[in-house]
Design an enzyme around this catalytic site. Structure first.
Site, PDB file in Angstrom:
ATOM      1  CE  LYS A  46      21.508 101.924 -36.617  1.00 19.13           C
ATOM      2  NZ  LYS A  46      20.360 102.371 -35.835  1.00 19.13           N
ATOM      3  NE  ARG A  50      15.550 105.993 -43.496  1.00 19.28           N
ATOM      4  CZ  ARG A  50      16.282 105.041 -44.071  1.00 19.28           C
ATOM      5  NH1 ARG A  50      16.469 103.892 -43.471  1.00 19.28           N
ATOM      6  NH2 ARG A  50      16.820 105.250 -45.248  1.00 19.28           N
ATOM      7  CE  LYS A  75      20.818  96.998 -39.012  1.00 18.65           C
ATOM      8  NZ  LYS A  75      19.388  97.160 -39.260  1.00 18.65           N
ATOM      9  NE  ARG A  96      13.168 100.629 -41.247  1.00 17.45           N
ATOM     10  CZ  ARG A  96      12.648  99.603 -41.915  1.00 17.45           C
ATOM     11  NH1 ARG A  96      11.694  99.781 -42.788  1.00 17.45           N
ATOM     12  NH2 ARG A  96      13.098  98.382 -41.684  1.00 17.45           N
ATOM     13  CD  GLU A 132      25.728 109.957 -42.062  1.00 15.40           C
ATOM     14  OE1 GLU A 132      26.124 110.905 -42.752  1.00 15.40           O
ATOM     15  OE2 GLU A 132      24.859 109.158 -42.443  1.00 15.40           O
ATOM     16  CG  PHE A 192      20.904 110.133 -42.797  1.00 18.05           C
ATOM     17  CD1 PHE A 192      20.543 109.331 -43.855  1.00 18.05           C
ATOM     18  CD2 PHE A 192      20.173 110.059 -41.615  1.00 18.05           C
ATOM     19  CE1 PHE A 192      19.462 108.470 -43.760  1.00 18.05           C
ATOM     20  CE2 PHE A 192      19.081 109.194 -41.505  1.00 18.05           C
ATOM     21  CZ  PHE A 192      18.724 108.402 -42.596  1.00 18.05           C
ATOM     22  NE  ARG A 211      17.311  94.316 -43.813  1.00 21.01           N
ATOM     23  CZ  ARG A 211      17.019  95.296 -42.970  1.00 21.01           C
ATOM     24  NH1 ARG A 211      17.969  96.097 -42.549  1.00 21.01           N
ATOM     25  NH2 ARG A 211      15.793  95.466 -42.554  1.00 21.01           N
ATOM     26  CD  GLU A 267      17.114 108.022 -36.862  1.00 19.76           C
ATOM     27  OE1 GLU A 267      16.974 107.816 -38.087  1.00 19.76           O
ATOM     28  OE2 GLU A 267      16.858 107.168 -36.006  1.00 19.76           O
TER      29      GLU A 267
END
Ligand code: ATP
Length: 605
Positions: free
Chosen positions: A264, A269, A437, A284, A262, A354, A431, A314
């Protein structure tokens, strides 16, 4: 209402300050929690974290030191000079008030034993918390006096040690360093029998990141209550985070051979919550940023079809004239420099949803990503500035790279590779390897200008309605005698330039692509290659959208100029065949200086 004496909390703080073991700290907390009546445990947790509520809606603590010193002088009946001097000497307002109180001559027996005045009611957690909230909330004319009055009344009833922590709390200087995870450990031990229940509590905390609330639910209803904590519109969920890799092969291995790739986007965010006409936006870091983006609020209201929904996306700044994406810095600029109304004009934004976490009473957190994507597409009405994040499915490194290049040439930072496996849930607050990413860690710098030929144009919008928003520019290939596209340029034009562009280009306008133009893009208007403009950009990148040097450096990728800008020079002295050539661009690409990218900027407060 049941309450807890603040002196117990002060004693606890003192012990915490002198312990260096996390385990001991947790045990102290467990003891404290067990003594605390459930009615005030939320307030106790907030006070201990040095805040007045969850991060997304806490009133700001932090009375100016000067004001607090004034309250100290008034409450103790001591001269301001003496208070200020003690502060200069000690540097800690908590110690100042404690020392001055200890020095004070006892004026009565009660004073002697308690350190507080005769009429004093002992301070409680509930009273201290409520008073601090009232202090924080006092605004407008007379606010200073109100703050002082409340603080003086607390200090009059405080013992020296209590005053120490009270003053630190009210000035925002109570830094006990008790981490959220330590509090969760202690809550788990105090109310769930053992630390083993921690994951259940952590999950509830991720869904409803308000430790005061979590503590209260646990204390009042135990684990059963905690298991019922659900996504709630208006309360931000802790965002899922990504790991990072720089090798597409390795990414594929990690994600099981294929993945969703996707764009970035290089923006901010946002977690958007919608309930009927009410919309809340969270950053975020879970701050409430609703008031920063009235335009986004409106878009969510208009374009999310569900009555209730929580989605993530985003926010990206756009060039108002061309509609092209601008880098993150521009968005932050919008926040800092302009008031909201002005900013919406100067820096319009687009939103690229997203993910979706919740819809009409149903939590989607545990659905695999492909299903969430489906649900997201179902609730969204796409518009000009509200579009699903662009993605594809890839099962080879080549496909990932190709999409990456496309993303970069469109102004993105890289791509997000996301697992599509059956266990690809929305992993709150963590995470993990479900999202990886893939960003560039350097960019190249374009140091020289190039001369490019206008071969097409796109209609402008907004302020540029009626003229062109961007021009399609091409380099010359003498070998093939054709013009190959390298960018769409929309920046750098003065109002005067804009006004005269249609006139200038009119003689060359044709209703189809010129046979000597090679383009993968569909322009709104085509021209006979004739007009040459000087252009500079941030760098030259690979892009599947442009035809210049297509396949020369990598298969299926051409060269593109990123963030191109017209320098203001019309190269009337040049014929189109004198424009910069394809070979020259390849040379410039190869010679570009590699520049390290700055670390991601810290989100502006
Ligand atoms: P992190 O958020 O992982 O701690 P960071 O704040 O430095 O790191 P980045 O490394 O740039 O941010 O990457 C993560 C961010 O990328 C997300 O928080 C989100 O704002 C942004 N982003 C842009 N496009 C997407 C997308 N399609 N899917 C998920 N996140 C995206």
């Amino acid at each position: 209402m049941a309450d807890l004496e603040y002196s117990l909390l002060a004693e606890f703080y003192e012990k915490i300050e002198s312990t260096s073991s996390r385990l001991a700290m947790t045990d102290l907390l467990v003891g404290l929690f067990r003594k605390t009546p459930p009615e005030v445990i939320d307030k106790l947790v907030y006070l201990t974290r040095g805040v007045l509520g969850p991060d997304y809606e806490a009133p700001e603590l932090g009375v100016a030191e000067k004001l607090a010193l004034k309250a100290v002088a008034q409450a103790l009946g001591v001269g301001q000079k003496e208070v200020d001097e003690a502060y200069k000497k000690l540097g800690d307002i908590g110690l100042v008030v404690e020392e001055l109180m200890n020095k004070r001559k006892p004026s009565s027996l009660l004073d002697f034993f308690g350190g507080a005045s005769i009429s004093s009611k002992p301070l409680t957690v509930g009273r201290v918390y409520d008073s601090l909230v009232n202090i924080a909330k006092a605004t407008g004319p007379g606010a200073q006096d109100t703050k002082i009055t409340i603080l003086v009344s607390l200090l009059k009833d405080a013992k020296p040690k209590e005053a120490r922590y009270l003053l630190r709390a009210v000035t925002g200087k109570l830094r006990l360093g008790v981490a959220d995870m330590t509090i969760i450990d202690a809550l788990s031990a105090a109310f769930a029998g053992s630390k083993a229940m921690k994951p259940v509590i952590e999950r509830a905390y991720n869904v409803h990141p308000d430790l005061g609330y979590i503590a209260k639910v646990l204390a009042e209803r135990g684990l059963e209550g905690i298991k019922e904590v659900k996504v709630t519109v208006g309360i931000p969920v802790k965002p899922m985070l990504a790991e990072r890799l720089n090798d597409p092969e390795e990414i594929l291995r990690k994600l099981g051979g294929s993945c969703l790739v996707e764009y970035k986007y290089d923006g901010e965010r946002v977690q958007a919550h919608k309930k009927g006409d009410n919309v809340y936006l969270f950053s975020r870091r879970l701050e409430n940023i609703t008031s920063h983006y009235p335009d986004v609020v409106e878009m969510v209201r208009e374009n999310v079809k569900a009555e209730e929904a929580v989605l993530e996306g985003e926010i990206v700044a756009l060039n108002p004239d061309t509609g092209e994406m601008l880098p993150f810095q521009e968005l932050m600029h919008r926040r800092r420099k302009y008031d909201v109304e002005e900013a919406m004009e100067a820096y319009p934004v687009a939103v690229f949803p997203f993910d979706i976490l919740y819809v009409n009473g149903e939590s989607l957190l545990d659905l695999p990503l492909p299903e969430r994507k489906k649900r997201l597409a179902e609730v969204i009405r796409e518009g000009d500035r509200f579009r699903l994040a662009r993605f594809t499915v890839a099962s080879s490194a080549e496909e990932i790279l190709k999409f990456f290049e496309e993303a970069v040439s469109e102004g993105c930072e890289g791509v997000m590779c996301k697992s599509q496996s059956p266990d690809s849930i929305y992993q709150m607050g963590a995470r993990g390897w479900l999202w990886v990413k893939f960003k560039r860690d350097y960019r190249y710098e374009m140091t020289d200008t190039v001369d490019l030929v206008v071969v097409g144009a796109f209609y402008g919008r907004g302020k540029r309605a009626g003229t062109y928003g961007a021009l399609l520019m091409a380099a010359y290939s003498p070998e093939e005698d054709v013009f190959k596209t390298v960018c769409k340029v929309g920046s750098g034009f003065s109002d005067e330039d804009l006004a005269q562009l249609p006139k200038l280009l009119e003689p060359y306008r044709i209703d189809h692509r010129h046979p000597r133009v090679v383009s993968r893009m569909e322009a709104d208007v085509w021209f006979v290659p004739a007009v040459v403009l000087e252009v500079i950009g941030a760098e030259i990148t690979l892009s599947p959208m442009h035809t210049c040097a297509l396949g020369r450096i990598r298969p299926e990728a051409g060269l593109a100029i990123r963030f191109p800008r017209f320098t203001g020079r019309y190269r009337v002295d040049k014929k189109p065949e004198d424009a910069t050539t394809e070979e020259e661009l390849i040379e410039i690409y190869k010679l570009q200086r590699k520049v390290a990218l700055p670390k991601a900027p810290v989100e502006a407060a």
